[in-house]
Motif scaffolding. Sequence first.
Motif, mmCIF file in Angstrom:
data_model
loop_
_atom_site.group_PDB
_atom_site.id
_atom_site.type_symbol
_atom_site.label_atom_id
_atom_site.label_comp_id
_atom_site.label_asym_id
_atom_site.label_seq_id
_atom_site.Cartn_x
_atom_site.Cartn_y
_atom_site.Cartn_z
ATOM 1 N N ILE A 1 0.853 -1.139 -0.158
ATOM 2 C CA ILE A 1 0.036 0.060 0.185
ATOM 3 C C ILE A 1 0.748 1.388 0.017
ATOM 4 N N PRO A 2 0.756 2.186 -1.122
ATOM 5 C CA PRO A 2 1.727 3.169 -1.200
ATOM 6 C C PRO A 2 1.878 4.192 0.028
ATOM 7 N N VAL A 3 3.091 4.426 0.330
ATOM 8 C CA VAL A 3 3.274 5.172 1.689
ATOM 9 C C VAL A 3 2.551 6.489 1.584
ATOM 10 N N ASP A 4 2.430 7.236 0.321
ATOM 11 C CA ASP A 4 1.629 8.347 0.248
ATOM 12 C C ASP A 4 0.322 8.241 -0.268
ATOM 13 N N GLY A 5 -0.378 6.968 -0.086
ATOM 14 C CA GLY A 5 -1.571 6.890 -0.656
ATOM 15 C C GLY A 5 -2.546 6.031 0.242
ATOM 16 N N ASP A 6 -3.732 5.763 -0.125
ATOM 17 C CA ASP A 6 -4.725 4.846 0.786
ATOM 18 C C ASP A 6 -4.950 3.722 -0.089
ATOM 19 N N LEU A 7 -5.395 2.729 0.426
ATOM 20 C CA LEU A 7 -6.039 1.662 -0.342
ATOM 21 C C LEU A 7 -7.164 1.866 -0.902
ATOM 22 N N LYS A 8 -7.642 1.549 -1.925
ATOM 23 C CA LYS A 8 -8.941 1.825 -2.705
ATOM 24 C C LYS A 8 -10.191 1.381 -1.616
ATOM 25 N N SER A 9 -11.039 2.334 -1.626
ATOM 26 C CA SER A 9 -12.050 2.030 -0.600
ATOM 27 C C SER A 9 -12.881 0.805 -1.171
ATOM 28 N N TYR A 10 -13.051 -0.075 0.084
ATOM 29 C CA TYR A 10 -13.758 -1.357 -0.262
ATOM 30 C C TYR A 10 -15.375 -1.010 -0.707
ATOM 31 N N PHE A 11 -16.005 -0.197 -0.216
ATOM 32 C CA PHE A 11 -17.280 0.054 -0.379
ATOM 33 C C PHE A 11 -17.609 1.138 -1.524
ATOM 34 N N GLY A 12 -16.407 1.622 -1.841
ATOM 35 C CA GLY A 12 -16.723 2.890 -3.053
ATOM 36 C C GLY A 12 -17.700 3.744 -2.992
ATOM 37 N N THR A 13 -18.597 3.443 -4.217
ATOM 38 C CA THR A 13 -19.718 4.411 -4.278
ATOM 39 C C THR A 13 -21.198 3.655 -3.540
ATOM 40 N N PHE A 14 -21.011 2.333 -3.347
ATOM 41 C CA PHE A 14 -22.063 1.662 -2.892
ATOM 42 C C PHE A 14 -22.660 2.507 -1.352
ATOM 43 N N LEU A 15 -21.767 2.653 -0.229
ATOM 44 C CA LEU A 15 -22.071 3.560 0.756
ATOM 45 C C LEU A 15 -21.551 4.861 0.959
ATOM 46 N N THR A 16 -22.113 5.643 0.704
ATOM 47 C CA THR A 16 -21.900 7.226 0.821
ATOM 48 C C THR A 16 -22.503 7.754 2.069
ATOM 49 N N PRO A 17 -22.035 8.855 2.301
ATOM 50 C CA PRO A 17 -22.515 9.619 3.444
ATOM 51 C C PRO A 17 -24.110 9.575 3.528
ATOM 52 N N GLU A 18 -24.691 9.979 2.306
ATOM 53 C CA GLU A 18 -26.285 10.151 2.338
ATOM 54 C C GLU A 18 -27.227 8.841 2.444
ATOM 55 N N VAL A 19 -26.368 7.771 2.285
ATOM 56 C CA VAL A 19 -27.161 6.323 2.414
ATOM 57 C C VAL A 19 -27.872 6.352 3.672
ATOM 58 N N PRO A 20 -29.360 6.214 3.290
ATOM 59 C CA PRO A 20 -30.226 6.035 4.642
ATOM 60 C C PRO A 20 -29.944 4.858 5.444
ATOM 61 N N LEU A 21 -30.305 4.715 6.658
ATOM 62 C CA LEU A 21 -30.311 3.473 7.288
ATOM 63 C C LEU A 21 -30.935 2.424 6.718
ATOM 64 N N THR A 22 -32.277 2.706 6.083
ATOM 65 C CA THR A 22 -33.128 1.703 5.327
ATOM 66 C C THR A 22 -32.543 1.120 4.328
ATOM 67 N N GLU A 23 -31.387 1.596 3.718
ATOM 68 C CA GLU A 23 -30.809 1.121 2.555
ATOM 69 C C GLU A 23 -29.393 0.458 2.639
ATOM 70 N N PHE A 24 -29.009 0.755 4.042
ATOM 71 C CA PHE A 24 -27.688 0.200 4.347
ATOM 72 C C PHE A 24 -27.406 -1.010 3.971
ATOM 73 N N LEU A 25 -28.226 -2.036 4.645
ATOM 74 C CA LEU A 25 -27.797 -3.457 4.702
ATOM 75 C C LEU A 25 -27.931 -3.909 3.043
ATOM 76 N N THR A 26 -28.594 -3.497 2.279
ATOM 77 C CA THR A 26 -28.863 -3.636 1.067
ATOM 78 C C THR A 26 -27.811 -3.469 -0.008
ATOM 79 N N ARG A 27 -27.254 -2.041 0.524
ATOM 80 C CA ARG A 27 -25.848 -1.625 -0.391
ATOM 81 C C ARG A 27 -24.721 -2.186 -0.087
ATOM 82 N N TYR A 28 -24.638 -2.449 1.570
ATOM 83 C CA TYR A 28 -23.550 -3.239 2.027
ATOM 84 C C TYR A 28 -23.402 -4.581 1.299
#
Length: 767
Positions: A535-562
Amino acid sequence: MRRTGSDMSKLDLDNTMTVRAKSRMQPRVGLEFDSAEAAQAYYTSYAAQAGFRIRIGQLYRSRVDGSIMSRRYVCSQEGFQTPMRTGCPAFIRVQKDDSGKWVLATMKTEHNHDLYFSGEISPPIIQQKALPDPKPISAVSSRTTGIRSLEDDDLSGDNHNIDLKRLKQEEIESKFEPRVEPFTGLEFTSASEAYKFYNIYAANMGFKVRIGQLFRSKNDGSITSRRFVCSKEGHQHPSRVGCGAYMRIQRQGTARWVVDRLSKEHNHELDSPYDTNQINSKSFKEELMENLDLHETNGGFSLVKRDRGSGIGIGTQWYNVLLEYFQTRQSEDTGFFYATEVDDNGRCMSVFWADGRSRFSCTQFGDAIVFDTSYRRSSYTVPLASFVGVNHHRQPVLLGCALISDESEESFTWVFQAWARAMSGKRPVSIIADQDKPVQNAIAQVFPGTHHRFSPSQILAKERENLGPLRSMEEFKIEYESCVSQSQTASEFNSAWGVLIAKYNLEENTWLNEMYEMRKSWVPLYIRGTFFAGIPVDGDLKSYFGTFLTPEVPLTEFLTRYTKAIEHNREEERNEDSNSFDLQPVLHTKDPLEEQCSRLYTITVFKAFQQELLESYNYVGIKINMEGTVSRYLVQRCGNGDERNTVAFNASNLNISCSCRMFEFEGILCRHALKVFQVMNVKEVPSSYILHRWTKNAKYGIIRDVESVGGSKDLKALMVWSLREEACSYIDAGSASIERYKLAFEILQEGRRLPWQISFLGHHFWT
């Protein structure tokens, strides 16, 4: 109509407004105002007569000079931040033109809710009260006990504590000039005065204040600086959105506090101005004690254990949904693990879970993990933290998830302990996580010996916050990055760091001093010697959940998107597994090392090795000395004497090591070591330098031995899962056509009969 600015009396406003609110003229594009405040006053009056209330919406600033160029005023029911709001689209936006006028540029008049009857509500109070000027306030002594150890007499400049609650609002405001906004260099005689000033400013702007961090002198422990932040700073509560607005004051001398850092930008909409009489009912000391959870004992104050909130903050109903999900998964997956943290009152504080696949993945890829807490830096609805590793295709692989109740050391410690239990006590070699003290302490407690590396994105954010204007100076930026990224030895780093600190007079920079003490957790020089799966010293590992889980995802959709995110990632992994077994990589040389590794490594890892091998032909290796069976080589790039590395090679056991530490960090031999292999005519990479985790056979479904899964305790469950996974893949392939189905069925029948044909072996196999 009440005045809305320092120089805008009722008469002034009536004279300067191009259109008067009391005429109840409908808003229209092109309507002009002499100021944004006039536009706000007009829309407020119009709203009151039309039957709704307004709030101050977004503002837009010039990229040239930072001045406000556009403002939105919205219906008070815009958005969904509270249950009362309906997402109403009604608004007006005014824009500043070249002449200095404010013109109504865009608007929407339709509401999605019922309006009040005209005249039923009165216009909200939008008067902005006078803001403080940094003129001295006479200290009013009040007797308080037991607080000295916490405040070190820093609430006033003359070593007397001020109880601002006893000062009348009129007395405070009379000491300040009207309409003073905070700015760098603003002075106060005490921290209390600064706190009161920022509260009044916040009330006029439409936000509330909390007390943030403090910094102490390493010499005598006295407080040297304080931060006052927007109440929506951080993510400890669903209502907080990580707002970056703050004011920091620094102590200078014995009776002077100066604003040295400041951010006025909010990442949320501001409310209507508050009544400062309501805001300022608490003194700085009262607010401080609430923040520190103090209680009175024997006439003094002492710290008590903090109430860790009301659980994970998403309700009993949500917890029941989670519990049902866990129980369902456990019935389907014998390797599924979950744990809940419950306090003395029965509240669910934190939750951890990992399915059989994640637990099995950890046996192969749990050596280097990322503890991803992205939710802390954005306004995520769900406080999800994830443990992520790197699989044999260099893809992110899920190793467990948690919902965290708060950001205390207790919460992080519990989550790490739950993960360790699920993974049969496994300790990672390395972990990438935030540098906050609660996280650091929890890792040190649960994973002693694990190398904790700070998240690069968080370091960058801290650099911007604490280095300020220095980051925009090209000379400083080059010298700083050279010191941090290019130092090859500890002495080289220390020397460059010392020069940097002295040259730019940064001896008193608290953050830099702290980062130097923690240099082994972020400076590349100290990180390269530990395995981090590349994993690059100056970088982060690619997000596992990517665009599936965003800040706006409501609780009702969380498990489905997860669930969809997991399915997506595991499908990509299966595709890479197939490619690695079915596709033959193109070879570029006749070197037997290349052919050997093409058979062993996955395609992705082989390409990385192949690149190093090809680069090795651009280097030259020169023997510089020999001690017994160990030869030392200087390996440098042809035509570039600046790039040099030292390689030690033991001819008796083929052990090799390079000063670049690539193998230690990434698990793949570097070009420098491969050059020495060429010089020494080594035709095969020793098995000790072919990490099993990077090979095709590291794929899920193959258990080498009991030790590889951490012991026999969970061996059966993991074997059941791995066989089921292989069977599912086999079934998918066999159901593609009727011909494949017949062939697959015959193979399964033959496989079932085979043990019985060898009776003795079959007896022991089935029993």
